[in-house]
Design a protein around this motif. Structure first.
Motif, PDB file in Angstrom:
ATOM      1  N   VAL A   1       5.223 -27.025  -5.960  1.00 53.49           N
ATOM      2  CA  VAL A   1       4.212 -27.708  -5.361  1.00 53.49           C
ATOM      3  C   VAL A   1       2.986 -28.032  -6.399  1.00 53.49           C
ATOM      4  O   VAL A   1       2.470 -28.951  -6.311  1.00 53.49           O
TER       5      VAL A   1
ATOM      6  N   LYS B   1       1.099 -31.685  -7.073  1.00 53.32           N
ATOM      7  CA  LYS B   1      -0.145 -31.739  -6.506  1.00 53.32           C
ATOM      8  C   LYS B   1      -1.020 -32.412  -7.883  1.00 53.32           C
ATOM      9  O   LYS B   1      -1.845 -33.092  -7.674  1.00 53.32           O
TER      10      LYS B   1
ATOM     11  N   ALA C   1       5.216 -31.361  -1.219  1.00 53.61           N
ATOM     12  CA  ALA C   1       5.218 -29.942  -0.966  1.00 53.61           C
ATOM     13  C   ALA C   1       5.973 -29.670   0.145  1.00 53.61           C
ATOM     14  O   ALA C   1       6.841 -28.577   0.039  1.00 53.61           O
TER      15      ALA C   1
END
Length: 360
Positions: A116, A120, A145
């Motif tokens: 995740v 990001k 995510a």
């Protein structure tokens, strides 16, 4: 043409050297870019011999002949090499900081949390993962995510995850991550050398600890035992199936028959060529073991810690000899097998394991 085929192998060599002897690990690397290689029910088959001598299917196969020492140099440069654990910078206990991720992941949920974070922060644009459940796994290309958490949890069969790499390339992703078993990590490093398939787009490799995957016959066993309703599976020693507040334990010896033949000759239980390796601690079910191997892997973990995505603590020094002993014995057993011919290792490395007792 005949000599060319013998030299490069391609489909015929993949069939004769890997598929026919049952050495295919089901990684999926050879599937996806070639219309003549297909996977079905976690098995890979060549449906037509293309006779293209320059074909790369055998070259990128982790059970095809592999210049392992050369791959190590390309990934780690001149870094100090540990013959047992592989090149590494640090070893930690780690877990996802967010309880939500820990609850859906296996042990500490570190793979999910780092995936995740990597998406990001732009380390990667997408990542190849394994989805599914006890009744069946599937390769998944993830770019969000929520997609990562849907894939959380260990799978113990051999999803051909790498077959989706070309899908990722076709979608325009230039920085593609891989979460995979050791065979898939080796294949990923070999794919990075293949510009024909844009292998340079693989930009992060998260490797899993793996002592072997179950063959497709495992699913027949699941149906026969009526275990398909369980959501989760774990193998701390015996095999635990969990779901809806219930748990059933099957002795591992009852399951041993399903370990893929290809896994019995695997020299690399810790994903040594990965940027980071993650596995069970076999000590604390709330934490993962985390091995930092490359500078890129170290930077990812450092930033994920600073941003509050994962927590780390020192790897207990009393556990390190236990880990080393288990890996040493595994490598020694593999080196003693007559079918262990696919990795090019130095004579010194072979001698290190074969001439020493049971410990390093």
């Amino acid at each position: 043409m005949e000599n060319c085929e013998l030299e490069y192998g391609a489909a015929a060599r993949l069939k004769e050297g890997v598929l026919d002897p049952g050495l295919c690990s089901g990684c999926g690397a050879c599937v996806g870019f070639c219309p003549y290689i297909k996977s079905y029910n976690e098995r890979v088959a060549i449906i037509h011999n293309c006779q293209i001598c320059e074909g790369i299917c055998y070259r990128i196969c982790p059970r095809g002949f592999t210049q392992y020492m050369s791959l190590r140099r390309e990934v780690f440069g001149a870094a100090d090499f540990d013959p047992v654990l592989g090149a590494h910078k640090e070893i930690y206990f780690a877990r996802a900081a967010e309880e939500k991720i820990r609850s859906c992941g296996q042990y500490g949920g570190v793979v999910s949390a780092l995936s995740v974070f990597a998406l990001k922060e732009g380390f990667i644009e997408s990542i190849l993962m394994t989805g599914g459940n006890v009744k069946g796994t599937k390769p998944v290309l993830v770019s969000s995510a929520s997609g990562v958490t849907e894939c959380a949890g260990s799978k113990y069969t051999a999803a051909p995850t790498l077959r989706l790499f070309q899908d990722a390339v076709r979608k325009g992703y230039q920085k593609i991550g891989v979460v995979g078993r050791p065979c898939q990590v080796t294949a990923s490093r070999k794919m990075q050398q293949a510009s024909e398939i844009n292998g340079q787009c693989i930009s992060l490799v998260i490797g899993l600890f793996c002592m072997g995957s179950f063959s497709p016959e495992f699913y027949t066993f699941i149906n026969m035992k009526d275990l398909g309703s369980y959501d989760r599976m774990d193998i701390p020693k015996d095999v635990h199936f969990r779901g809806s507040g219930q748990e059933i334990i099957i002795p591992f010896e009852e399951m041993r028959q399903f370990i893929r033949n290809a896994c019995l000759s695997c020299y690399d239980p810790l994903s040594e060529l990965a940027d980071i390796s993650v596995g069970s601690t076999e000590y604390d079910p709330d934490w993962n073991a985390l091995i930092l191997r490359t500078t890129k892997g170290s930077e990812l973990v450092e930033q994920a810690c600073a941003s509050g995505y994962i927590e780390i603590k020192p790897y207990p020094p009393e556990l390190l000899p236990i880990l080393r002993k288990a890996v040493f014995r595994r490598k020694k057993r593999v080196l003693e097998r007559p079918d262990f011919t696919y990795l090019n290792l130095s004579a010194q490395e072979r001698e290190y394991f074969l001439s020493t007792g049971d410990d390093d």
